[in-house]
Design a protein around this motif. Structure first.
Motif, PDB file in Angstrom:
ATOM      1  N   LEU A 160       0.862  -0.838   0.387  1.00  0.00           N
ATOM      2  CA  LEU A 160       0.293  -0.106   0.175  1.00  0.00           C
ATOM      3  C   LEU A 160       0.695   1.347  -0.305  1.00  0.00           C
ATOM      4  O   LEU A 160       1.056   2.438  -0.603  1.00  0.00           O
ATOM      5  N   GLN A 161       2.020   1.861   0.574  1.00  0.00           N
ATOM      6  CA  GLN A 161       2.316   2.299   1.087  1.00  0.00           C
ATOM      7  C   GLN A 161       3.228   2.853  -0.533  1.00  0.00           C
ATOM      8  O   GLN A 161       3.567   4.221  -1.049  1.00  0.00           O
ATOM      9  N   ARG A 162       3.923   1.228  -1.101  1.00  0.00           N
ATOM     10  CA  ARG A 162       4.135   1.502  -2.327  1.00  0.00           C
ATOM     11  C   ARG A 162       3.553   2.133  -3.416  1.00  0.00           C
ATOM     12  O   ARG A 162       4.402   3.032  -4.266  1.00  0.00           O
ATOM     13  N   ARG A 163       2.001   1.936  -3.842  1.00  0.00           N
ATOM     14  CA  ARG A 163       1.017   2.618  -4.434  1.00  0.00           C
ATOM     15  C   ARG A 163       1.348   4.395  -4.049  1.00  0.00           C
ATOM     16  O   ARG A 163       0.870   4.477  -5.165  1.00  0.00           O
ATOM     17  N   VAL A 164       0.652   4.274  -3.035  1.00  0.00           N
ATOM     18  CA  VAL A 164       0.647   5.606  -2.475  1.00  0.00           C
ATOM     19  C   VAL A 164       2.220   6.730  -3.081  1.00  0.00           C
ATOM     20  O   VAL A 164       1.642   8.186  -3.528  1.00  0.00           O
ATOM     21  N   ARG A 165       2.722   5.841  -3.082  1.00  0.00           N
ATOM     22  CA  ARG A 165       4.276   7.360  -3.228  1.00  0.00           C
ATOM     23  C   ARG A 165       4.128   6.588  -4.862  1.00  0.00           C
ATOM     24  O   ARG A 165       4.682   8.368  -5.712  1.00  0.00           O
ATOM     25  N   VAL A 166       4.034   5.601  -5.659  1.00  0.00           N
ATOM     26  CA  VAL A 166       4.048   5.789  -6.882  1.00  0.00           C
ATOM     27  C   VAL A 166       2.418   6.415  -7.914  1.00  0.00           C
ATOM     28  O   VAL A 166       2.421   7.400  -8.859  1.00  0.00           O
ATOM     29  N   VAL A 171       0.450  12.608  -9.413  1.00  0.00           N
ATOM     30  CA  VAL A 171      -0.516  13.453  -9.028  1.00  0.00           C
ATOM     31  C   VAL A 171       0.724  15.201  -9.017  1.00  0.00           C
ATOM     32  O   VAL A 171       1.454  15.050  -8.491  1.00  0.00           O
ATOM     33  N   PRO A 172       0.750  15.759  -9.813  1.00  0.00           N
ATOM     34  CA  PRO A 172       2.102  17.071  -9.692  1.00  0.00           C
ATOM     35  C   PRO A 172       1.882  17.608  -8.441  1.00  0.00           C
ATOM     36  O   PRO A 172       0.778  18.246  -7.952  1.00  0.00           O
ATOM     37  N   GLY A 173       1.986  17.619  -7.733  1.00  0.00           N
ATOM     38  CA  GLY A 173       3.099  18.240  -6.478  1.00  0.00           C
ATOM     39  C   GLY A 173       2.351  17.417  -4.757  1.00  0.00           C
ATOM     40  O   GLY A 173       2.024  17.581  -4.210  1.00  0.00           O
ATOM     41  N   GLY A 174       1.853  15.906  -5.964  1.00  0.00           N
ATOM     42  CA  GLY A 174       1.662  14.938  -4.026  1.00  0.00           C
ATOM     43  C   GLY A 174       2.510  14.472  -3.970  1.00  0.00           C
ATOM     44  O   GLY A 174       2.303  13.359  -3.058  1.00  0.00           O
ATOM     45  N   ARG A 175       3.993  14.394  -3.530  1.00  0.00           N
ATOM     46  CA  ARG A 175       4.395  13.375  -3.472  1.00  0.00           C
ATOM     47  C   ARG A 175       4.628  13.669  -2.150  1.00  0.00           C
ATOM     48  O   ARG A 175       4.788  12.976  -1.214  1.00  0.00           O
ATOM     49  N   PHE A 179      -2.473  11.059   3.781  1.00  0.00           N
ATOM     50  CA  PHE A 179      -3.005  10.381   1.877  1.00  0.00           C
ATOM     51  C   PHE A 179      -4.039  10.935   1.660  1.00  0.00           C
ATOM     52  O   PHE A 179      -4.366  10.509   0.450  1.00  0.00           O
ATOM     53  N   PRO A 180      -4.949  11.403   2.558  1.00  0.00           N
ATOM     54  CA  PRO A 180      -6.274  11.696   2.761  1.00  0.00           C
ATOM     55  C   PRO A 180      -6.053  13.246   1.568  1.00  0.00           C
ATOM     56  O   PRO A 180      -7.153  13.315   0.579  1.00  0.00           O
ATOM     57  N   THR A 181      -4.928  14.001   1.629  1.00  0.00           N
ATOM     58  CA  THR A 181      -5.172  15.248   0.704  1.00  0.00           C
ATOM     59  C   THR A 181      -4.980  14.306  -0.782  1.00  0.00           C
ATOM     60  O   THR A 181      -5.399  15.247  -1.246  1.00  0.00           O
ATOM     61  N   LEU A 182      -4.281  13.700  -0.811  1.00  0.00           N
ATOM     62  CA  LEU A 182      -3.877  12.910  -1.863  1.00  0.00           C
ATOM     63  C   LEU A 182      -5.061  12.399  -2.404  1.00  0.00           C
ATOM     64  O   LEU A 182      -4.795  12.535  -3.417  1.00  0.00           O
TER      65      LEU A 182
END
Length: 213
Positions: A160-166, A171-175, A179-182
């Motif tokens: 799950l953490q790897r997918r969140v990083r991808v 998403v521009p500026g999403g690094r 998680f909720p804001t992303l």
């Protein structure tokens, strides 16, 4: 006398119990109302983020900004004599993304990131010159130990953490977002991209019809 004291004590204890029960009921009702209001606000924000890019007004503003950006790209490619390092397809894509960020009016983080990234590229410093060919030591690329350590750490991360990083890279500026804001930025960005595809498809159809005529 003793019986009256006992009865008074029992009445007081029963009244205290009633007050405690009523306070618990009020707290429970208050929490339920807060949860309902929070759910309603979240649903309203989701509906606004998705329906905001589906209204005719949004289509009109984005199409006008897209036409202005494409005209600017065309003027720069025809007037400049020096060959540009950027391909025409890349220039059109960047112009479409900038028009999309301008149509968002800075209400989202991805739109602000696209607009600020454009300004950063303008004032970006030039790369230092490469060393001479005679210096063989400087030409050999060194092994980056930190890269291998980073790869090992990425393998150990949960799925799950790897997918969140991808997702944060897509998403521009999403690094660096939570998680909720992303997730909120992703839903808004996907809706904006869908409108971009629809607008550019309609524009290509109009141009093809005009070219055939």
């Amino acid at each position: 006398m003793a019986t009256s004291l006992i009865s008074n004590h029992e009445s007081r204890s029963s009244s205290i119990d009633r007050l405690l029960i009523e306070s618990k009921r009020r707290k429970k009702k208050k929490n339920q109302n807060q949860n309902q209001n929070q759910n309603q606000n979240e649903n309203a924000n989701k509906n606004n983020s998705t329906s905001r890019w589906r209204t005719p007004a949004e289509h009109h503003t984005y199409s006008s900004k897209l036409l202005e950006a494409l005209r600017h790209v065309r003027r720069t490619t025809t007037t400049t004599t020096t060959p540009s390092t950027q391909s025409p397809a890349r220039a059109v894509r960047d112009a479409a993304d900038r028009a999309l960020a301008a149509a968002a009016k800075g209400r989202t983080r991805w739109s602000r990131h696209i607009l600020t990234h454009r300004l950063k590229l303008k004032f970006k410093k030039r790369k230092p010159p490469r060393p001479a060919h005679g210096d063989s030591r400087s030409e050999k690329p060194g092994l980056d130990v930190l890269k291998f350590k980073g790869k090992k750490k990425n393998k150990r991360l949960p799925a799950l953490q790897r997918r969140v990083r991808v997702l944060g890279r897509l998403v521009p500026g999403g690094r660096k977002l939570s998680f909720p804001t992303l997730l909120e930025e992703t839903t808004d960005y996907i809706a904006a991209l869908q409108m971009q595809v629809r607008t550019m498809t309609a524009l290509t159809e109009l141009l093809s019809v005009a070219g055939s005529r």
